[in-house]
Design an enzyme around this catalytic site. Structure first.
Site, short mmCIF file in Angstrom:
data_model
loop_
_atom_site.label_atom_id
_atom_site.label_comp_id
_atom_site.label_asym_id
_atom_site.label_seq_id
_atom_site.Cartn_x
_atom_site.Cartn_y
_atom_site.Cartn_z
N GLU A 167 39.68 -2.63 93.49
CA GLU A 167 40.11 -1.23 93.33
C GLU A 167 38.93 -0.28 93.31
OE1 GLU A 167 44.22 -1.50 90.77
OE2 GLU A 167 42.37 -2.01 89.75
N HIS A 204 53.45 -2.67 109.79
CA HIS A 204 54.15 -1.76 108.86
C HIS A 204 54.30 -2.39 107.48
CE1 HIS A 204 55.41 0.38 112.57
NE2 HIS A 204 55.56 -0.85 113.04
N SER A 242 43.46 -6.00 80.26
CA SER A 242 43.96 -4.73 79.78
C SER A 242 43.77 -4.67 78.27
CB SER A 242 45.45 -4.61 80.11
OG SER A 242 46.08 -3.69 79.24
N LYS A 280 47.67 -9.18 81.38
CA LYS A 280 47.08 -8.60 82.59
C LYS A 280 45.78 -9.24 83.02
CE LYS A 280 49.44 -4.87 83.85
NZ LYS A 280 49.15 -3.90 84.84
#
Ligand code: ARG
Length: 489
Positions: free
Chosen positions: A290, A156, A277, A283
């Protein structure tokens, strides 16, 4: 507009009809398979006395010349033609004259495209298997280097029990191993030659289909000519297997994204595999992971698209089937890119062992072991579960951990606790004691790793690749040797 038919037509095809029908824009990818299939077909026709030896020679040389010129950039595949088959035949006839018109004897574009697509898919199945083997190797190296790298195991997405990085990666080894096996299965099942099925009902020429099948490296010819021209099961199977590869890559990507987050900081993705970024200078984003996760959708889409295209098609060939190509090619390319990039990202990713171990120590991952400790002292498991539950609550209130409590505090909860509790719930003990087959305890983990090494070596051998070399990595070879000794090898 350049097409192979027209005799029975009294009107020109509308331009937009022609364009809508044409497939060369995407089936030009089958160029090499088309040439290869035609050379085999012609060799068989000559062997059977359907073409003369001179005709065979002239056609074969013509086809080889076209292949050379296209590969060498001297001849462009012109999209004027309806499809790749028309292009090759037309250029051949321009080049060698009358004999070129005999190439299509005893053949239809239906069995021709069935062959081309099968040859092409067979190649991509094998290439995918090889990419999976490379990924398995990278995973195995990390496993063998991290048998004692502790981390929390989750259920979980909550910390559950302590485990190791070797064990966690081992789960992915199993997944990609099954993917690799699926490639092997598909290859075996699809490896039959549809050429010679004709349009749907075979031909009246005395073709030797066994011979063409052999020339093209198939196990044999397909056994029903209607099925031969209308079967795309192998593509659907491949899409299903590719979808499963993507599902696995996507789960792995998701974990890497989580591990790479500021909150977790278990890993550091190499600069070469991250992006920045445009506005936030701090970043460093896990874009590759992704994108792999995101591209899963288009591969599933290809599977659904093919299943739907084939649904309800009457026998035998229908033009609907031309729709198999674009989506299938896109899925094949997508998975090739994803496997290649993902493997590169894994190979260069660094682990923050200290962070991972600390995370395993916080969050009560040793609660089960604490309960098991009480069971060892004669407490029934259900009671032990309740006692440790209260102990955890006590720790949460005091903002501490089970192994940080004093013996007095522990005894306050249960008088069964003794000095040996501290060793029993240490991270090292918790992992070391998990010795069932498939568990993370180092002793069994090394057995698993040796099994994985043997499995991988068989695959590498099959592809004529170098064996896995533990000495090239920072791997405890004596641990491998111990398992082999116990195996009696
Ligand atoms: N371009 C077609 C396809 O991809 C080739 C077969 C055409 N056959 C036919 N009878 N029109 O399926």
């Amino acid at each position: 507009m350049a097409q192979l038919w027209g005799g029975r037509f009294t009107k020109e095809t509308e331009k937009n009809v022609y364009d809508f029908n044409a497939s060369i824009r995407f089936d030009k990818r089958l160029f090499h398979q088309d040439i290869e299939g035609s050379i085999a077909h012609v060799a068989m026709l000559a062997k059977q006395g359907i073409l003369t030896e001179d005709e065979r020679k002239s056609i074969t040389e013509g086809l080889e010349g076209i292949r050379q010129d296209v590969d060498g950039g001297k001849l462009e595949i012109s999209e004027e033609y309806e499809d790749i088959h028309s292009f090759v035949e037309a250029v051949l006839t321009q080049r060698i004259g009358e004999a070129g018109k005999k190439l299509h004897t005893g053949r239809s574009r239906n069995d021709q495209v069935a062959l081309d697509m099968r040859l092409y898919t067979r190649k991509r199945v094998m290439e995918t298997e090889k990419l999976l083997i490379e990924l398995l190797e990278v995973i195995l190296v990390t496993m063998a280097q991290n048998v004692e790298t502790y981390m929390p195991g989750f259920t979980h997405l909550q910390k559950a029990q302590p485990t190791t990085l070797a064990h966690h990666y081992g789960a992915y080894f199993e997944m990609f191993k099954r993917d690799q096996q699926r490639m092997r299965d598909i290859y075996v099942r699809m490896n039959y030659c549809p050429l010679g099925a004709g349009a749907l009902a075979g031909t009246t020429y005395p073709l030797d289909r066994e011979y063409t099948a052999e020339l093209l490296g198939f196990q044999g010819p397909t056994l029903n000519s209607m099925d031969s021209v209308s079967d795309r099961d192998y593509l659907i199977e491949f899409m299903a297997a590719l979808s499963t590869v993507m599902m696995h890559l996507s789960r792995f990507s998701e974990e890497i994204i989580i591990w790479n987050s500021n909150e977790y900081q278990f890993v550091e993705i190499d600069d070469a595999y991250s992006t920045g970024s445009s506005i936030m200078p701090q970043k460093k984003n896990p874009d590759i992971a992704e994108l792999v996760r995101g591209k899963t959708g288009r591969v599933y889409g290809a599977l659904m698209s093919l299943l739907t295209t084939m649904k309800g098609l009457p026998l035998a060939y229908n033009k609907d089937m031309q729709e198999d190509k674009e989506v299938a090619f896109d899925a094949m390319d997508t998975v090739t890119d994803c496997l290649t990039l993902f493997t590169g990202m894994l190979r260069t990713m660094k682990f923050k062992e200290q962070r991972m171990a600390e995370s395993a120590m916080n969050g009560f991952t040793n609660a089960t072991d604490a309960a098991d400790y009480l069971v060892g002292k004669g407490v029934p498991f259900r009671d032990a579960h309740g006692i440790i539950g209260r102990l955890v609550l006590y720790c949460i209130e005091k903002n501490t951990a089970i192994d940080k409590l004093s013996l007095e505090e522990l005894k306050g909860i249960s008088d069964k606790f003794e000095e040996d509790i501290f060793d029993a719930v240490s991270l090292k003990t918790c992992v070391e004691k998990r010795l069932t087959t498939g568990a993370p305890g180092p002793e069994v983990m090394w057995v698993t790793i040796v099994r994985c090494v043997d499995y991988l070596n068989d695959l590498l051998d099959n592809f004529g690749l170098d064996k896995f070399k533990p000495e090239e990595y920072n791997i405890d070879e004596s641990a491998l040797a111990r398992v082999r000794l116990a195996d009696g090898k």
